[in-house]
Structures are given as C-alpha cells and as structure tokens.
Design a protein around this motif. Sequence first.
Motif, short mmCIF file in Angstrom:
data_model
loop_
_atom_site.label_atom_id
_atom_site.label_comp_id
_atom_site.label_asym_id
_atom_site.label_seq_id
_atom_site.Cartn_x
_atom_site.Cartn_y
_atom_site.Cartn_z
N MET A 1 0.84 -1.19 0.00
CA MET A 1 0.00 0.00 0.00
C MET A 1 0.88 1.25 0.00
N VAL A 2 0.51 2.22 -0.80
CA VAL A 2 1.26 3.46 -0.92
C VAL A 2 0.65 4.50 0.02
N THR A 3 1.50 5.16 0.76
CA THR A 3 1.05 6.23 1.66
C THR A 3 1.36 7.57 1.01
N ILE A 4 0.35 8.44 0.98
CA ILE A 4 0.50 9.77 0.41
C ILE A 4 0.19 10.78 1.51
N ARG A 5 0.99 11.83 1.59
CA ARG A 5 0.71 12.88 2.57
C ARG A 5 1.03 14.23 1.95
N ARG A 6 0.44 15.26 2.56
CA ARG A 6 0.70 16.62 2.10
C ARG A 6 2.10 17.03 2.56
N ALA A 7 2.88 17.52 1.61
CA ALA A 7 4.24 17.94 1.91
C ALA A 7 4.25 19.33 2.56
N THR A 8 5.30 19.59 3.30
CA THR A 8 5.53 20.89 3.93
C THR A 8 6.91 21.39 3.50
N LEU A 9 7.24 22.58 3.95
CA LEU A 9 8.57 23.12 3.65
C LEU A 9 9.69 22.20 4.16
N ASN A 10 9.41 21.45 5.21
CA ASN A 10 10.41 20.51 5.74
C ASN A 10 10.75 19.41 4.75
N ASP A 11 9.90 19.21 3.74
CA ASP A 11 10.11 18.15 2.74
C ASP A 11 10.81 18.65 1.48
N ILE A 12 11.21 19.90 1.45
CA ILE A 12 11.71 20.50 0.21
C ILE A 12 12.89 19.71 -0.37
N ASP A 13 13.79 19.21 0.47
CA ASP A 13 14.94 18.44 -0.03
C ASP A 13 14.50 17.14 -0.69
N ARG A 14 13.36 16.61 -0.28
CA ARG A 14 12.84 15.37 -0.86
C ARG A 14 12.11 15.65 -2.17
N ILE A 15 11.48 16.80 -2.27
CA ILE A 15 10.66 17.12 -3.44
C ILE A 15 11.50 17.61 -4.61
N VAL A 16 12.54 18.39 -4.33
CA VAL A 16 13.32 19.01 -5.41
C VAL A 16 13.82 18.01 -6.45
N PRO A 17 14.42 16.88 -6.06
CA PRO A 17 14.88 15.95 -7.11
C PRO A 17 13.74 15.38 -7.96
N VAL A 49 -0.52 22.89 -3.43
CA VAL A 49 -0.51 21.75 -2.52
C VAL A 49 0.35 20.69 -3.17
N ILE A 50 1.33 20.20 -2.45
CA ILE A 50 2.17 19.13 -2.97
C ILE A 50 1.89 17.88 -2.16
N LEU A 51 1.55 16.82 -2.86
CA LEU A 51 1.32 15.53 -2.24
C LEU A 51 2.53 14.66 -2.52
N LEU A 52 3.06 14.03 -1.49
CA LEU A 52 4.30 13.27 -1.60
C LEU A 52 4.03 11.81 -1.24
N CYS A 88 4.12 1.91 -12.77
CA CYS A 88 3.19 0.77 -12.93
C CYS A 88 3.08 -0.04 -11.64
N GLY A 89 3.44 0.56 -10.51
CA GLY A 89 3.34 -0.12 -9.22
C GLY A 89 2.24 0.44 -8.33
N GLY A 90 1.43 1.33 -8.85
CA GLY A 90 0.31 1.86 -8.07
C GLY A 90 0.54 3.23 -7.47
N VAL A 91 1.73 3.77 -7.58
CA VAL A 91 2.02 5.08 -6.98
C VAL A 91 1.24 6.18 -7.69
N GLY A 92 1.23 6.17 -9.02
CA GLY A 92 0.49 7.17 -9.78
C GLY A 92 -0.99 7.15 -9.44
#
Length: 144
Positions: A1-17, A49-52, A88-92
Amino acid sequence: MVTIRRATLNDIDRIVPLFDAYRQFYDATSDPAGARAFLTERLERDQSVILLADDDAGFAQLYPCFSSVRMAPTMILNDLFVRPEIRCGGVGAALLHAACDHARASGATRMTLQTAVDNSAAHALYVRAGWERDARFLTYGIAV
C-alpha cells in the motif's frame, strides 16, 4: 500500500529531485536551485498543494483555481511524477486518488489536468482512474 501525505517546507529536499526530474521529462533543463526556489515560494505563499508518496516515490502538485461558470472552486492537477524505476506499481494511481480526496475536502467541484499528447502511459492511468478526456473544449496557450 502506498502512503501519500501533504508535503511541507520541511520536505523540500525530498521534493526538489522529483520536481527536477519531472521538468526534465518535459524537456526542461535541470535546475535544482531554481526548482527549490520555485517550490519554496509556492509552499510559503500557500499557492499550491504538494502531495508526496512515501519513500519519495513520486509527487503531485495541485493549484487552486475557480470556475466562473460553476461559481465554485476547482483544482488543477498541474504536476504528477513517479520515479521511472517504480512506475506501474500503483504510486500514480494513489497520487491521483489522494489529489481527488484533497480537492473534494477543499470544496473543489472539479479537477483538470493536461499531459503531452504522446504520453500514452499517463493517458491510460488517467482513464483507469476515471478521468475523462475533454471532447468539448480545446486548450490554447500563449507566452506573455
């Protein structure tokens, strides 16, 4: 199961790439510093809103908008990206579902998106998720 959450500024290093790879997918030049500045501004100003997805598997970025005809809020799913090696693993599908949940919770009455004409994998994903291709309106653009 894939977990999705709303990103915050604390996640910026994870989102940029992810965001930089998304832009490169659409033939933009890699620009991690520009991506960081752009995303930071969107989050600081509460303009998107960025969902990660967990394990930095992918992200979706939503922009609030309004429909004059509906006289109601709408949402634009502007960016959706899943790391190529895990597609193709369900993330999208999980990101699309989370985006719709967020839009509903925020009071939006409709969501829209655009993708490249030749992005057949995305087309198939959207159709499987219940999205319908617009047969009534054409989209035009102009650089200003």
